[in-house]
Each structure stands twice: as C-alpha cells, then as structure tokens.
Design an enzyme around this catalytic site. Structure first.
Site, mmCIF file in Angstrom:
data_model
loop_
_atom_site.group_PDB
_atom_site.id
_atom_site.type_symbol
_atom_site.label_atom_id
_atom_site.label_comp_id
_atom_site.label_asym_id
_atom_site.label_seq_id
_atom_site.Cartn_x
_atom_site.Cartn_y
_atom_site.Cartn_z
ATOM 1 N N ASP A 143 0.827 -1.217 0.000
ATOM 2 C CA ASP A 143 0.000 0.000 0.000
ATOM 3 C C ASP A 143 0.861 1.267 0.000
ATOM 4 O O ASP A 143 0.508 2.264 -0.642
ATOM 5 C CB ASP A 143 -0.983 -0.042 1.172
ATOM 6 C CG ASP A 143 -2.012 -1.175 0.998
ATOM 7 O OD1 ASP A 143 -2.587 -1.277 -0.098
ATOM 8 O OD2 ASP A 143 -2.210 -1.950 1.937
ATOM 9 N N HIS A 153 -7.564 -4.022 -2.328
ATOM 10 C CA HIS A 153 -7.796 -3.351 -1.053
ATOM 11 C C HIS A 153 -8.434 -1.995 -1.374
ATOM 12 O O HIS A 153 -8.086 -1.368 -2.371
ATOM 13 C CB HIS A 153 -6.440 -3.140 -0.380
ATOM 14 C CG HIS A 153 -6.493 -2.950 1.109
ATOM 15 N ND1 HIS A 153 -7.650 -2.998 1.836
ATOM 16 C CD2 HIS A 153 -5.499 -2.724 2.001
ATOM 17 C CE1 HIS A 153 -7.367 -2.816 3.112
ATOM 18 N NE2 HIS A 153 -6.071 -2.638 3.249
ATOM 19 N N GLY A 202 -2.054 -14.245 0.133
ATOM 20 C CA GLY A 202 -1.831 -14.700 -1.237
ATOM 21 C C GLY A 202 -1.303 -16.129 -1.254
ATOM 22 O O GLY A 202 -1.570 -16.896 -2.188
ATOM 23 N N ASP A 242 -11.518 -4.537 6.848
ATOM 24 C CA ASP A 242 -10.203 -5.185 6.776
ATOM 25 C C ASP A 242 -9.256 -4.664 7.863
ATOM 26 O O ASP A 242 -8.608 -5.438 8.572
ATOM 27 C CB ASP A 242 -9.610 -4.923 5.388
ATOM 28 C CG ASP A 242 -8.403 -5.782 5.117
ATOM 29 O OD1 ASP A 242 -8.584 -6.988 4.895
ATOM 30 O OD2 ASP A 242 -7.272 -5.254 5.138
ATOM 31 N N SER A 259 -15.438 -31.084 27.171
ATOM 32 C CA SER A 259 -15.987 -31.626 28.419
ATOM 33 C C SER A 259 -17.106 -30.717 28.942
ATOM 34 O O SER A 259 -17.161 -29.523 28.617
ATOM 35 C CB SER A 259 -14.885 -31.723 29.470
ATOM 36 O OG SER A 259 -14.543 -30.413 29.895
HETATM 37 N N1 LIG Z 1 -0.809 -9.800 1.928
HETATM 38 C C1 LIG Z 1 -2.017 -10.284 1.745
HETATM 39 O O1 LIG Z 1 -2.218 -11.459 1.968
HETATM 40 C C2 LIG Z 1 -3.160 -9.436 1.243
HETATM 41 C C3 LIG Z 1 -4.457 -9.941 1.358
HETATM 42 C C4 LIG Z 1 -5.493 -9.238 0.767
HETATM 43 C C5 LIG Z 1 -5.213 -8.036 0.111
HETATM 44 N N2 LIG Z 1 -3.940 -7.557 0.060
HETATM 45 C C6 LIG Z 1 -3.672 -6.306 -0.670
HETATM 46 O O2 LIG Z 1 -2.966 -6.636 -1.855
HETATM 47 C C7 LIG Z 1 -2.079 -5.568 -2.194
HETATM 48 C C8 LIG Z 1 -0.676 -6.112 -2.274
HETATM 49 O O3 LIG Z 1 -0.314 -6.551 -0.971
HETATM 50 P P1 LIG Z 1 0.889 -7.549 -0.715
HETATM 51 O O4 LIG Z 1 0.826 -7.927 0.730
HETATM 52 O O5 LIG Z 1 0.948 -8.591 -1.765
HETATM 53 O O6 LIG Z 1 2.068 -6.503 -0.893
HETATM 54 P P2 LIG Z 1 3.577 -6.719 -0.597
HETATM 55 O O7 LIG Z 1 3.925 -8.167 -0.511
HETATM 56 O O8 LIG Z 1 3.981 -5.847 0.510
HETATM 57 O O9 LIG Z 1 4.085 -6.109 -1.988
HETATM 58 C C9 LIG Z 1 5.332 -6.000 -2.212
HETATM 59 C C10 LIG Z 1 5.484 -5.665 -3.710
HETATM 60 O O10 LIG Z 1 5.606 -4.255 -3.824
HETATM 61 C C11 LIG Z 1 6.891 -3.996 -4.448
HETATM 62 N N3 LIG Z 1 7.429 -2.741 -3.948
HETATM 63 C C12 LIG Z 1 7.526 -2.321 -2.660
HETATM 64 N N4 LIG Z 1 8.080 -1.083 -2.617
HETATM 65 C C13 LIG Z 1 8.331 -0.733 -3.902
HETATM 66 C C14 LIG Z 1 8.870 0.420 -4.513
HETATM 67 N N5 LIG Z 1 9.248 1.473 -3.784
HETATM 68 N N6 LIG Z 1 8.978 0.453 -5.857
HETATM 69 C C15 LIG Z 1 8.582 -0.607 -6.609
HETATM 70 N N7 LIG Z 1 8.046 -1.733 -6.092
HETATM 71 C C16 LIG Z 1 7.935 -1.788 -4.759
HETATM 72 C C17 LIG Z 1 7.733 -5.203 -4.032
HETATM 73 O O11 LIG Z 1 8.868 -5.320 -4.822
HETATM 74 P P3 LIG Z 1 10.284 -5.664 -4.100
HETATM 75 O O12 LIG Z 1 10.128 -7.042 -3.529
HETATM 76 O O13 LIG Z 1 11.260 -5.540 -5.168
HETATM 77 O O14 LIG Z 1 10.440 -4.655 -2.979
HETATM 78 C C18 LIG Z 1 6.721 -6.320 -4.236
HETATM 79 O O15 LIG Z 1 6.555 -6.613 -5.596
HETATM 80 C C19 LIG Z 1 -2.243 -4.514 -1.101
HETATM 81 O O16 LIG Z 1 -3.192 -3.563 -1.519
HETATM 82 C C20 LIG Z 1 -2.789 -5.317 0.065
HETATM 83 O O17 LIG Z 1 -3.519 -4.522 0.971
HETATM 84 C C21 LIG Z 1 -2.910 -8.237 0.598
#
Ligand SMILES: NC(=O)c1ccc[n+]([C@@H]2O[C@H](COP(=O)([O-])OP(=O)(O)OC[C@H]3O[C@@H](n4cnc5c(N)ncnc54)[C@H](OP(=O)(O)O)[C@@H]3O)[C@@H](O)[C@H]2O)c1
Length: 348
Positions: A100, A124, A153, A208, A270
């Site tokens: 985010d 989200h 995920g 959430d 129990s």
């Molecule tokens: N986590 C969950 O299970 C979950 C569940 C439901 C919904 N969501 C939603 O899904 C969305 C993604 O969440 P997530 O948890 O998958 O995210 P996350 O794992 O934190 O995402 C990380 C991604 O963002 C990239 N990133 C981070 N900083 C960056 C930057 N400055 N420039 C370019 N890329 C950058 C990372 O690349 P690098 O690895 O190269 O840093 C990686 O590809 C969010 O909106 C979240 O609220 C998540």
C-alpha cells in the site's frame, strides 16, 4: 447473483456455479492483465490466473529477489515479465498489487498509463478510500474495481492447488466502460475465489483494518499474552501455559470451529469446559467491545491509515519491523511455542 441466507439476512453472492470459469475466460478474452508487484498477493493471483487460462503478465522492478521469484515461477523476461512501466503500458487491466505504501509512491507512474477504457484493479480499498492521504485519484474514463481475497496470497495459491477457494469481496468504484462489473467478477473467479460477496471500497477497507487489528491478528496476540502472563505469574510452567493458551487452540479447537462452528466445538468438549466457556464469554465480550468500538472509530477517521502510511513509507521500515517481530519471537511464550512445535510427532 445467487441470494443466500446469512444468519437471517439475505445477501446476493456470486458463486462458481452461476459464474463458471468459462464465463470469466470469455469476458477476459482479449484483455492483458498486468499484475503489478509480485509480493504476497501478486504470485497467488498471477499464478491462479495463468493456470485458469487468462492472459497475464507481471510488472516487477528488477534487481530484486522478488523479480527472481517471478522468473522461477515461469514468467519470462520480455515476454510475460516486464518492468512496472512496461507492464502498465501493455495492460488493458492494471492490477495494482504493490504494497500500500509503494502504491502511493508509484501512483504518478501508473497514472500515466491509465488511458480511456482501461481497468484499474485493487485488492484493497485503501488507496481510493483514503485518497486525501494517498492522492490516488484515477481518471474518470477508466473502470476502477477491487477483488479482495479474504486471506494471504499464499493461502489463495495453496487452496487453488488443492481444488478449494478463498472467499473474496468485490466492489466497483467506477464503471466507465459499462464492462467494469463483469471485469471485476471475472477476475474474482479467475484468481481462484471460492465465492464473491459485494461491498464498496470504504466498507472493504474499514472491515479489513478492523479485522487485522482485532481478532485476526492484534487482539489474538494481546489475549494470548494476557492469559500466558497470568498463568506464569501463578507458577505454571511455560510448557503448561503455552499448551493451554495457544497449542490446544490452534491444533485441536480451531479446526473444529472451522469445520462446524463454535457451538459444535463446545459440544465436543468436556461439560466442565462448556460450562466455563458459556459463563465467561460474555465477560470477555463486554470487556473488549469498547476497545473494538474505539478501533473502528480510529479506522473510520483515517487515523489508522495515517499511522500506517507514516511508518510504512520510512526507508528503514523493514529493519524496524524486524525488531518488533523479534520481540514477539524472542518472548518466552513464543520460544516455548518453538519447543512445543518441535515436539509434535509429525515434526520429529
Ligand atoms: N498480503 C495479503 O495477503 C493481502 C491480502 C489481501 C489483500 N492484500 C492487498 O494486496 C495488495 C498487495 O499486498 P501484498 O501484501 O501482496 O504486498 P507486498 O507483498 O507488501 O508487496 C510487495 C510488492 O511491492 C513492491 N514494492 C515495494 N516497494 C516498492 C517500490 N518502492 N517500488 C517498486 N516496487 C515496490 C515489491 O517489490 P520488491 O520485492 O522488489 O520490494 C513487491 O513486488 C495490497 O493492496 C494489500 O492490501 C494483501
């Protein structure tokens, strides 16, 4: 939509019977779905879409372990794996799955590629709902929708491979093309949802943020700590305190709740346990409800969003997070847990 009775309230949901994968494939035929970000949701959604025969590409910055993961998952540089900008340009639907905080930072880049008729997909409601803090305001001539899987995920992918599905919510914020709703539901089915229920961006993010601060993560650790501390203060061993606080819950009782509900779990304990649980549950509810109400208010007023934006956008966020996680990991309770886990017969 199928109308189902949820505890006396009728709700419309989308099931895989009335919206089969073949319909999703038909709707998404001709689309290029770009998964921007290959963190936690990215791989689950991208791989499920690919296995479901949908045309998916990944946009991920290189020189990163995450890029290597996309390659090892079979995305091919220059063919199905691109820089964030290239993928956003090629996309007809941009799935914005960066963290985010990164979504805020990269928004000016993504915005450039939101030409008329494209779709902008979130998992989200955060970026749009709190746009006074995120500045994420899409142009009016694109579709904006979300599909939010109710879980990690990693679980989304695991359950897909087991032939199961994680439930997701979906919401349509802007339907510029008239196809926005179909695009949203088709993607919801494509990423492997069990069933889909409708919400809006505000409700998605409010529920959430409350859930993860509450029973799903924050409250549960707080209540574990409280009970463990009381048992230890009264002379119980770490082994006894951990088993009575965590191990029995995760190993024995929660699987029963997942299978058939709380009353069924109670019915399988129990009579002494049943009486005590029934007598004390109201005390806990009444003690915690004011805290839950305070939490919801903080979410609705945007205070939780402000706190998370401020902390997650710091350059040393991950280092600071690691210190806080280590505090939990190194606590006596979770160190005792490590030993308890190692003693599970399946781990020996
Ligand atoms: N986590 C969950 O299970 C979950 C569940 C439901 C919904 N969501 C939603 O899904 C969305 C993604 O969440 P997530 O948890 O998958 O995210 P996350 O794992 O934190 O995402 C990380 C991604 O963002 C990239 N990133 C981070 N900083 C960056 C930057 N400055 N420039 C370019 N890329 C950058 C990372 O690349 P690098 O690895 O190269 O840093 C990686 O590809 C969010 O909106 C979240 O609220 C998540």
């Amino acid at each position: 939509m199928a109308q189902l009775n949820f505890g006396g309230v009728l709700e419309d949901v989308v099931t895989r019977e009335e919206f089969p994968l073949s319909k999703a494939q038909e709707i998404l035929k001709g689309e290029t779905i770009a998964i921007i970000g290959y963190g936690v949701q990215g791989p689950g959604q991208a791989l499920n879409l690919r296995d479901n025969g949908i045309n998916v590409i990944v946009g991920q910055r290189d020189n990163s372990k995450t890029y290597d993961k996309a390659v090892s998952d079979g995305f091919i540089p220059g063919k199905t794996l691109f820089s964030i900008e290239e993928a956003a340009e090629k996309a007809t639907i941009i799935c914005y799955l960066l963290s985010d905080a990164a979504q805020i930072q990269l928004w000016p880049t993504i915005e450039k590629y939101l030409t008329p008729g494209k779709g902008l997909y979130f998992s989200h409601g955060f970026g749009i709902t709190y746009n006074d803090q995120t500045n994420i305001v899409p142009p009016k001539d694109v579709d904006v929708f979300l599909v939010a899987p109710k879980g990690s995920g990693t679980s989304l992918r695991r359950m897909f491979l087991e032939g199961r599905g994680l439930n997701s919510s979906f919401a349509v914020h802007q339907d510029a093309t008239g196809k926005g709703r179909d695009r949203a539901i088709a993607l919801g089915i494509g990423v492997g949802s069990g069933y889909l229920f409708e919400t809006d961006f505000r409700k998605e993010v409010f529920s959430d943020l409350t859930g993860e601060r509450g029973t799903l993560m924050g409250a549960i650790q707080g209540i574990f700590e409280a009970q463990y501390n009381v048992l230890r203060a009264n002379g119980h061993s770490p082994s006894e305190a951990f088993n009575e606080t965590v191990e029995e819950l995760t190993q024995s009782l929660m699987p029963l709740v997942a299978e058939n509900g709380m009353d069924w779990m109670y019915a399988n304990c129990s009579t002494t346990a049943q009486r005590g649980a029934l007598d004390w549950k109201g005390r806990f509810r009444d003690a915690v409800q004011p805290v839950m109400a305070e939490l919801y208010k903080s979410v609705a007023e945007g205070k939780e969003a402000a706190k998370s934006i401020a902390s997650n956008s710091q350059a040393d966020y991950r280092e600071k997070l690691e210190i806080e996680l280590a505090e939990i990991r190194d606590s006596e309770m979770w160190q005792a847990g490590k030993t308890v886990r190692s003693l599970r017969p399946e781990n020996q």
